[in-house]
Design a protein around this motif. Structure first.
Motif, PDB file in Angstrom:
ATOM      1  N   ARG A 212      -5.000  35.194 -25.494  1.00 37.99           N
ATOM      2  CA  ARG A 212      -4.543  35.982 -26.636  1.00 37.99           C
ATOM      3  C   ARG A 212      -3.889  37.278 -26.170  1.00 37.99           C
ATOM      4  O   ARG A 212      -2.857  37.702 -26.723  1.00 37.99           O
ATOM      5  N   ALA A 213      -4.446  37.913 -25.153  1.00 36.58           N
ATOM      6  CA  ALA A 213      -3.874  39.160 -24.644  1.00 36.58           C
ATOM      7  C   ALA A 213      -2.477  38.921 -24.083  1.00 36.58           C
ATOM      8  O   ALA A 213      -1.561  39.731 -24.298  1.00 36.58           O
ATOM      9  N   LEU A 214      -2.284  37.817 -23.377  1.00 36.00           N
ATOM     10  CA  LEU A 214      -0.974  37.517 -22.815  1.00 36.00           C
ATOM     11  C   LEU A 214       0.032  37.150 -23.905  1.00 36.00           C
ATOM     12  O   LEU A 214       1.209  37.523 -23.832  1.00 36.00           O
ATOM     13  N   LEU A 215      -0.417  36.420 -24.927  1.00 44.93           N
ATOM     14  CA  LEU A 215       0.472  36.099 -26.044  1.00 44.93           C
ATOM     15  C   LEU A 215       0.948  37.374 -26.737  1.00 44.93           C
ATOM     16  O   LEU A 215       2.140  37.539 -27.012  1.00 44.93           O
ATOM     17  N   ASN A 216       0.028  38.277 -27.006  1.00 44.28           N
ATOM     18  CA  ASN A 216       0.386  39.534 -27.678  1.00 44.28           C
ATOM     19  C   ASN A 216       1.313  40.382 -26.815  1.00 44.28           C
ATOM     20  O   ASN A 216       2.276  40.986 -27.309  1.00 44.28           O
ATOM     21  N   ALA A 217       1.014  40.431 -25.509  1.00 46.56           N
ATOM     22  CA  ALA A 217       1.860  41.210 -24.597  1.00 46.56           C
ATOM     23  C   ALA A 217       3.248  40.587 -24.490  1.00 46.56           C
ATOM     24  O   ALA A 217       4.256  41.293 -24.412  1.00 46.56           O
ATOM     25  N   GLY A 218       3.305  39.255 -24.496  1.00 43.09           N
ATOM     26  CA  GLY A 218       4.593  38.573 -24.431  1.00 43.09           C
ATOM     27  C   GLY A 218       5.441  38.854 -25.649  1.00 43.09           C
ATOM     28  O   GLY A 218       6.656  39.052 -25.547  1.00 43.09           O
ATOM     29  N   ILE A 219       4.822  38.850 -26.825  1.00 48.27           N
ATOM     30  CA  ILE A 219       5.548  39.175 -28.058  1.00 48.27           C
ATOM     31  C   ILE A 219       6.202  40.549 -27.936  1.00 48.27           C
ATOM     32  O   ILE A 219       7.387  40.725 -28.252  1.00 48.27           O
ATOM     33  N   GLU A 220       5.443  41.529 -27.481  1.00 52.81           N
ATOM     34  CA  GLU A 220       5.965  42.893 -27.347  1.00 52.81           C
ATOM     35  C   GLU A 220       7.109  42.953 -26.338  1.00 52.81           C
ATOM     36  O   GLU A 220       8.151  43.560 -26.592  1.00 52.81           O
ATOM     37  N   ALA A 221       6.903  42.322 -25.169  1.00 53.21           N
ATOM     38  CA  ALA A 221       7.907  42.398 -24.104  1.00 53.21           C
ATOM     39  C   ALA A 221       9.198  41.681 -24.493  1.00 53.21           C
ATOM     40  O   ALA A 221      10.301  42.202 -24.284  1.00 53.21           O
ATOM     41  N   PHE A 222       9.085  40.483 -25.069  1.00 52.10           N
ATOM     42  CA  PHE A 222      10.288  39.745 -25.468  1.00 52.10           C
ATOM     43  C   PHE A 222      11.029  40.486 -26.580  1.00 52.10           C
ATOM     44  O   PHE A 222      12.263  40.499 -26.613  1.00 52.10           O
ATOM     45  N   ALA A 223      10.283  41.086 -27.502  1.00 46.09           N
ATOM     46  CA  ALA A 223      10.912  41.840 -28.584  1.00 46.09           C
ATOM     47  C   ALA A 223      11.619  43.086 -28.043  1.00 46.09           C
ATOM     48  O   ALA A 223      12.682  43.471 -28.531  1.00 46.09           O
ATOM     49  N   ASP A 224      11.022  43.720 -27.053  1.00 50.21           N
ATOM     50  CA  ASP A 224      11.590  44.963 -26.502  1.00 50.21           C
ATOM     51  C   ASP A 224      12.798  44.707 -25.605  1.00 50.21           C
ATOM     52  O   ASP A 224      13.777  45.456 -25.644  1.00 50.21           O
ATOM     53  N   TYR A 225      12.727  43.657 -24.774  1.00 50.79           N
ATOM     54  CA  TYR A 225      13.732  43.476 -23.724  1.00 50.79           C
ATOM     55  C   TYR A 225      14.525  42.175 -23.799  1.00 50.79           C
ATOM     56  O   TYR A 225      15.516  42.024 -23.079  1.00 50.79           O
ATOM     57  N   GLY A 226      14.112  41.232 -24.640  1.00 54.85           N
ATOM     58  CA  GLY A 226      14.731  39.917 -24.590  1.00 54.85           C
ATOM     59  C   GLY A 226      14.103  39.073 -23.497  1.00 54.85           C
ATOM     60  O   GLY A 226      13.279  39.552 -22.714  1.00 54.85           O
ATOM     61  N   TYR A 227      14.518  37.812 -23.426  1.00 57.60           N
ATOM     62  CA  TYR A 227      13.867  36.891 -22.499  1.00 57.60           C
ATOM     63  C   TYR A 227      14.157  37.235 -21.038  1.00 57.60           C
ATOM     64  O   TYR A 227      13.253  37.342 -20.208  1.00 57.60           O
ATOM     65  N   ASP A 228      15.422  37.407 -20.695  1.00 59.98           N
ATOM     66  CA  ASP A 228      15.795  37.577 -19.293  1.00 59.98           C
ATOM     67  C   ASP A 228      15.249  38.871 -18.699  1.00 59.98           C
ATOM     68  O   ASP A 228      14.797  38.891 -17.547  1.00 59.98           O
ATOM     69  N   ALA A 229      15.299  39.961 -19.457  1.00 63.90           N
ATOM     70  CA  ALA A 229      14.869  41.250 -18.920  1.00 63.90           C
ATOM     71  C   ALA A 229      13.355  41.427 -18.923  1.00 63.90           C
ATOM     72  O   ALA A 229      12.819  42.235 -18.163  1.00 63.90           O
ATOM     73  N   ALA A 230      12.656  40.696 -19.764  1.00 67.56           N
ATOM     74  CA  ALA A 230      11.189  40.791 -19.780  1.00 67.56           C
ATOM     75  C   ALA A 230      10.647  40.083 -18.550  1.00 67.56           C
ATOM     76  O   ALA A 230      10.967  38.932 -18.277  1.00 67.56           O
ATOM     77  N   THR A 231       9.814  40.775 -17.778  1.00 68.36           N
ATOM     78  CA  THR A 231       9.271  40.191 -16.551  1.00 68.36           C
ATOM     79  C   THR A 231       7.811  39.809 -16.739  1.00 68.36           C
ATOM     80  O   THR A 231       7.095  40.403 -17.551  1.00 68.36           O
ATOM     81  N   THR A 232       7.380  38.812 -15.979  1.00 75.07           N
ATOM     82  CA  THR A 232       5.971  38.422 -16.042  1.00 75.07           C
ATOM     83  C   THR A 232       5.075  39.551 -15.544  1.00 75.07           C
ATOM     84  O   THR A 232       3.937  39.685 -16.002  1.00 75.07           O
ATOM     85  N   ARG A 233       5.590  40.357 -14.628  1.00 71.61           N
ATOM     86  CA  ARG A 233       4.793  41.492 -14.134  1.00 71.61           C
ATOM     87  C   ARG A 233       4.531  42.490 -15.258  1.00 71.61           C
ATOM     88  O   ARG A 233       3.405  42.968 -15.424  1.00 71.61           O
ATOM     89  N   ASP A 234       5.559  42.787 -16.039  1.00 71.87           N
ATOM     90  CA  ASP A 234       5.393  43.727 -17.151  1.00 71.87           C
ATOM     91  C   ASP A 234       4.462  43.144 -18.218  1.00 71.87           C
ATOM     92  O   ASP A 234       3.609  43.854 -18.759  1.00 71.87           O
ATOM     93  N   ILE A 235       4.640  41.859 -18.511  1.00 74.08           N
ATOM     94  CA  ILE A 235       3.792  41.220 -19.519  1.00 74.08           C
ATOM     95  C   ILE A 235       2.334  41.270 -19.099  1.00 74.08           C
ATOM     96  O   ILE A 235       1.446  41.605 -19.890  1.00 74.08           O
ATOM     97  N   ALA A 236       2.076  40.929 -17.840  1.00 74.84           N
ATOM     98  CA  ALA A 236       0.699  40.955 -17.336  1.00 74.84           C
ATOM     99  C   ALA A 236       0.131  42.365 -17.364  1.00 74.84           C
ATOM    100  O   ALA A 236      -1.033  42.577 -17.708  1.00 74.84           O
ATOM    101  N   ALA A 237       0.960  43.351 -17.016  1.00 73.38           N
ATOM    102  CA  ALA A 237       0.497  44.739 -17.029  1.00 73.38           C
ATOM    103  C   ALA A 237       0.147  45.185 -18.443  1.00 73.38           C
ATOM    104  O   ALA A 237      -0.860  45.882 -18.652  1.00 73.38           O
TER     105      ALA A 237
END
Length: 216
Positions: free
Chosen positions: A20-45
């Motif tokens: 759930r934490a990763l899903l929520n973080a992914g939503i934020e990162a993809f919304a902020d940066y788009g798919y290509d610019a969102a990194t797995t490192r940022d999502i995990a952080a």
């Protein structure tokens, strides 16, 4: 002789909580940066977790994107609201209920769909991972209800209700996602168009009325 207590096993983070934490973080990162610019490192952080868990749980960034959208399909308007409602007693009301539920879903997931749709168009990996049955579940429910209405005599027997359901779903995507995303169509206009479309389709598939003959 003193009994020695075995060392406590390392506390494992609950997988559901981590997911759930990763899903929520992914939503934020993809919304902020788009798919290509969102990194797995940022999502995990953002989730406060190890980056490797994204691969372990989702197979990578594409899998995480798919999981996020499917999670929305299960939890949000698309399936839950429409499926939970009782079938309508008329064709127009059923089509309208479907269109408005889908519209609410597109509003809820607008930024996410903007990220997902290009991936589905250009990336075979993403297409292969998505559960199409889940993606089309609301349309499947609509079609089942249209079949029931046809059996009640409210839709002409010659109407292909499967094709009808697919056409209504395409209209939903165009009116509720493409129109506001590309043209900035106002909300009030979209709602009016959806209701008008439901009315026109219902009239078009209604059984023919017997002709009235005036006495000579």
């Amino acid at each position: 002789m003193t009994r020695q207590t075995a060392p406590a096993a390392p506390r494992k983070r609950d997988r559901d909580t981590s997911t759930r934490a990763l899903l929520n973080a992914g939503i934020e990162a993809f919304a902020d940066y788009g798919y290509d610019a969102a990194t797995t490192r940022d999502i995990a952080a953002r989730a406060g977790l190890n980056e490797q868990l994204i691969t372990r749980y989702f197979g990578g960034k594409a899998g995480l994107l798919v999981a996020i959208y499917e999670d929305f399909l299960v939890r949000q308007h698309d399936v839950q609201v429409y499926a939970a409602a009782a079938p309508a007693s008329g064709v127009q009301a059923e089509i309208e209920a479907f269109l408005l539920a889908k519209h609410a879903h597109f509003r809820e997931t607008h930024k996410l769909v903007l990220v997902l749709v290009p991936r589905l168009l250009i990336d075979a990996e993403t297409r292969e991972q998505i559960d199409m049955a889940l993606l089309e579940r609301a349309t499947t429910i609509l079609t089942e209800r249209l079949i029931a209405l046809q059996r009640q005599g409210l839709i002409r027997a010659d109407v292909d209700v499967v094709a009808m359901g697919d056409s209504i779903a395409f209209q939903s995507f165009g009116a509720s996602f493409i129109a506001p995303a590309v043209r900035g169509t106002p909300e009030s206009y979209i709602i009016a168009q959806l209701k008008g479309f439901a009315r026109v389709v219902a009239r078009g598939v209604a059984p023919d009325q017997p002709a009235c003959h005036n006495p000579s």
